[in-house]
Design a protein around this motif. Structure first.
Motif, mmCIF file in Angstrom:
data_model
loop_
_atom_site.group_PDB
_atom_site.id
_atom_site.type_symbol
_atom_site.label_atom_id
_atom_site.label_comp_id
_atom_site.label_asym_id
_atom_site.label_seq_id
_atom_site.Cartn_x
_atom_site.Cartn_y
_atom_site.Cartn_z
ATOM 1 N N THR A 130 4.432 -5.160 -5.876
ATOM 2 C CA THR A 130 5.024 -4.169 -5.094
ATOM 3 C C THR A 130 6.408 -3.785 -5.715
ATOM 4 O OG1 THR A 130 4.137 -5.050 -3.177
ATOM 5 C CG2 THR A 130 6.063 -3.398 -2.904
ATOM 6 N N LEU B 117 5.930 -1.609 -9.029
ATOM 7 C CA LEU B 117 5.464 -0.403 -8.590
ATOM 8 C C LEU B 117 6.557 0.604 -8.055
ATOM 9 C CD1 LEU B 117 1.985 -0.945 -7.065
ATOM 10 C CD2 LEU B 117 2.487 -0.336 -9.552
ATOM 11 N N ASN C 117 5.539 6.113 -11.542
ATOM 12 C CA ASN C 117 4.267 6.522 -12.154
ATOM 13 C C ASN C 117 3.937 5.073 -12.973
ATOM 14 O OD1 ASN C 117 2.360 8.100 -12.877
ATOM 15 N ND2 ASN C 117 3.424 8.761 -14.907
ATOM 16 N N ARG C 118 3.688 3.953 -12.252
ATOM 17 C CA ARG C 118 3.341 2.888 -12.912
ATOM 18 C C ARG C 118 1.977 2.104 -12.603
ATOM 19 N NH1 ARG C 118 8.714 -1.118 -12.895
ATOM 20 N NH2 ARG C 118 10.054 -0.054 -14.516
ATOM 21 N N ALA C 119 1.462 2.810 -11.496
ATOM 22 C CA ALA C 119 -0.001 2.204 -11.007
ATOM 23 C C ALA C 119 -0.929 2.079 -11.995
ATOM 24 C CB ALA C 119 -0.325 3.005 -9.814
ATOM 25 N N LYS C 120 -0.900 3.158 -12.779
ATOM 26 C CA LYS C 120 -1.983 3.094 -13.846
ATOM 27 C C LYS C 120 -2.009 1.979 -14.717
ATOM 28 C CE LYS C 120 0.392 6.356 -16.910
ATOM 29 N NZ LYS C 120 1.424 6.373 -16.470
ATOM 30 N N GLN D 52 -3.825 -1.523 -13.007
ATOM 31 C CA GLN D 52 -5.005 -1.308 -12.146
ATOM 32 C C GLN D 52 -5.808 -2.645 -11.610
ATOM 33 O OE1 GLN D 52 -5.192 1.977 -11.113
ATOM 34 N NE2 GLN D 52 -6.643 0.747 -9.469
ATOM 35 N N PHE E 155 2.400 1.682 -3.532
ATOM 36 C CA PHE E 155 1.318 2.260 -4.361
ATOM 37 C C PHE E 155 0.909 3.670 -4.367
ATOM 38 C CE2 PHE E 155 -3.275 2.263 -4.453
ATOM 39 C CZ PHE E 155 -3.606 2.591 -5.669
ATOM 40 N N GLN E 156 0.863 3.826 -2.905
ATOM 41 C CA GLN E 156 0.614 5.345 -2.756
ATOM 42 C C GLN E 156 1.680 6.248 -3.406
ATOM 43 O OE1 GLN E 156 -2.170 6.490 -1.792
ATOM 44 N NE2 GLN E 156 -2.957 4.543 -0.945
ATOM 45 N N GLN F 244 0.825 -1.067 -0.069
ATOM 46 C CA GLN F 244 0.045 0.141 -0.179
ATOM 47 C C GLN F 244 0.934 1.263 -0.041
ATOM 48 O OE1 GLN F 244 -3.795 -0.205 2.285
ATOM 49 N NE2 GLN F 244 -2.495 -1.909 3.387
ATOM 50 N N ASP G 162 3.672 5.423 -5.663
ATOM 51 C CA ASP G 162 3.740 5.449 -7.050
ATOM 52 C C ASP G 162 4.997 6.161 -7.863
ATOM 53 O OD1 ASP G 162 2.924 4.345 -9.617
ATOM 54 O OD2 ASP G 162 1.544 5.985 -9.894
ATOM 55 N N ILE H 43 -3.889 -4.295 -8.877
ATOM 56 C CA ILE H 43 -4.049 -3.527 -7.519
ATOM 57 C C ILE H 43 -5.398 -3.900 -7.052
ATOM 58 C CG2 ILE H 43 -4.144 -1.474 -6.604
ATOM 59 C CD1 ILE H 43 -1.705 -0.536 -8.946
#
Ligand code: ADP
Ligand code: GN1
Ligand code: MG
Length: 385
Positions: free
Chosen positions: A332, A335, A192-195, A198, A186-187, A183, A189, A201
């Protein structure tokens, strides 16, 4: 960074001098090399009635311990020495596998490792000859044998004397802590890979309740902590090249307190799906129930006599949990920008995340049948009954 491998190999008590060093491109963590040494025949060799040693080639495994992962390599080696010595002491010398177990080759100063000028810690093992590892399996007999070997390994370590082994990676299978770390990453990021991840996640958040199950049982004293391998993946066990029988469990860096279900779980994760861990065609990724059946039989053949009822009941869950935890770990790392696992292509950790997610789904779908197969393998009063 280039290392003077010849120089490093010469710092160990090998038979003869190193003549060839080649990398082994397997494993996500350590740098592994095969070292071949050559020793001349002792004077007088071949003279009838005398017994001086003949010359020849000998192979060894040289490894640079990954110190980003293992921050206390000396503690790792202290564990490894205890484990390898205990196993060899328990196997009678006449046991055919006695000579095919890992032995730590001492450095010239007598230590179990060599530290180079830059602070890298290196170790050497005997090379297990006429044996091989697989990165994935299609064969039920091999699945059974792999699980039998990891079960046998746990059994051999049930009476390791002395203090508890060092915890070489803190919270290694602390799945709730892995989820917390996920988490945070992810927060942040940071790359800039979280997108781009999705669905994966979302899956982690939706299934977060899985994380606590085993740690809660341990906290309530319902499941015992024992010595586990903790990295019981399929390419950490060697099979004889001609007979396909199990020979030796390797990669001992994470052998420390853990749960039987972690090792069974890692076997489910890596030895019941014929596809590779980084397969991109997800239609190939699923638990093959025939491989699972063989795996369960092999594992309980060795561990059934000492596993408690609660441990037996949670073996299949161990598969779910360890695969889910592995998904969290790969995601993880993706990200975070690929800082932990070796990667060989763009998106490698995301591909790995996706196979693990598909496997978790496959285990959830087949859970009932898998539990029935474990019960059948155990029999009404344990294996063999
Ligand atoms: P990693 O921690 O990076 O996975 P391993 O200790 O598992 O490193 O070693 C990587 C690979 O090297 C193994 O999967 C196996 O194929 C090979 N290997 C390791 N140790 C030996 C050995 N003693 N004899 C022969 N092959 C070995
Ligand atoms: C690593 O070292 P190797 O490749 O056998 C990792 C395991 C993971 C595995 C995923 C110390 O194992 O925990 O399950 O990759 N080892 C460490 O394939 O993190
Ligand atoms: Mg390994």
């Amino acid at each position: 960074m280039g290392h003077d491998l010849q120089f490093i190999a010469r710092q160990f008590r090998t038979r003869g001098e190193p003549v060839e060093i080649a990398p082994v491109p397997v494993g996500h963590i350590n740098d592994t090399y095969v070292v071949t040494t050559w020793s001349p025949a002792a004077p007088g060799w071949g003279t009838p009635g005398t017994t001086p040693e003949g010359g020849g080639a000998t192979r060894y495994i040289l490894q640079r311990i990954n110190q980003i992962v293992f921050t206390k390599p000396v503690a790792v080696m202290a564990n490894v020495v205890r484990i390898t010595e205990h196993i060899r002491a328990k196997l009678k010398t006449e046991c055919p596998l006695f000579l095919r177990q890992l032995v730590v080759i001492a450095a010239k100063d007598g230590q179990a490792y060599y530290e180079d000028a830059a602070g890298n810690v290196w170790r050497m093992y005997n090379f297990i000859e006429n044996a091989l590892t697989y990165d994935s399996l299609q064969d039920a007999a091999l699945a059974r044998e792999a699980a039998r070997m990891f079960g046998w390994f746990q059994k051999l370590l049930t009476d390791l004397p002395g203090p508890p082994l060092h915890e070489t990676i803190r919270g290694f299978h602390d799945t709730p802590a892995r989820f917390v770390r996920f988490q945070e990453v992810f927060q942040a990021d940071a790359v800039n890979r979280a997108k781009t991840a999705q669905a994966e996640i979302d899956f982690v958040f939706e299934n977060a309740a899985l994380c606590h199950v085993l740690s809660d049982l341990v906290a309530r004293g319902e499941i015992p902590v024992r010595i586990a391998h903790n990295d019981a993946k399929i390419n950490n066990v060697m099979f004889d090249t001609s007979t396909c029988a199990g020979v030796c469990v390797i990669d001992l860096d994470t052998v420390m307190p853990g749960l039987a279900a972690y090792d069974f779980g890692d076997l489910v994760r890596t030895a019941t799906c014929p596809a590779a861990e980084d397969e991109r065609d997800l239609s190939k990724v699923a638990v093959d129930i025939t491989l699972f059946d063989a795996l369960a039989q092999g594992f309980v053949a060795e561990t059934g006599p000492f596993l408690t009822p609660a441990e037996r009941q949670h073996l299949v869950f161990g598969g779910q949990l360890i695969t889910f935890e592995q998904m969290i770990r790969f995601l993880t790392d993706y990200l975070a920008g690929d800082v932990y696992y070796k990667v060989h292509r763009a998106g490698h950790n995301l591909d790995r995340t996706r196979t693990q997610m598909k496997l978790v789904q496959s285990i959830l779908e087949q859970e009932e049948q898998m539990n029935r197969l474990v019960e059948r393998a155990l029999g009404p009063e344990g294996p063999g009954s």
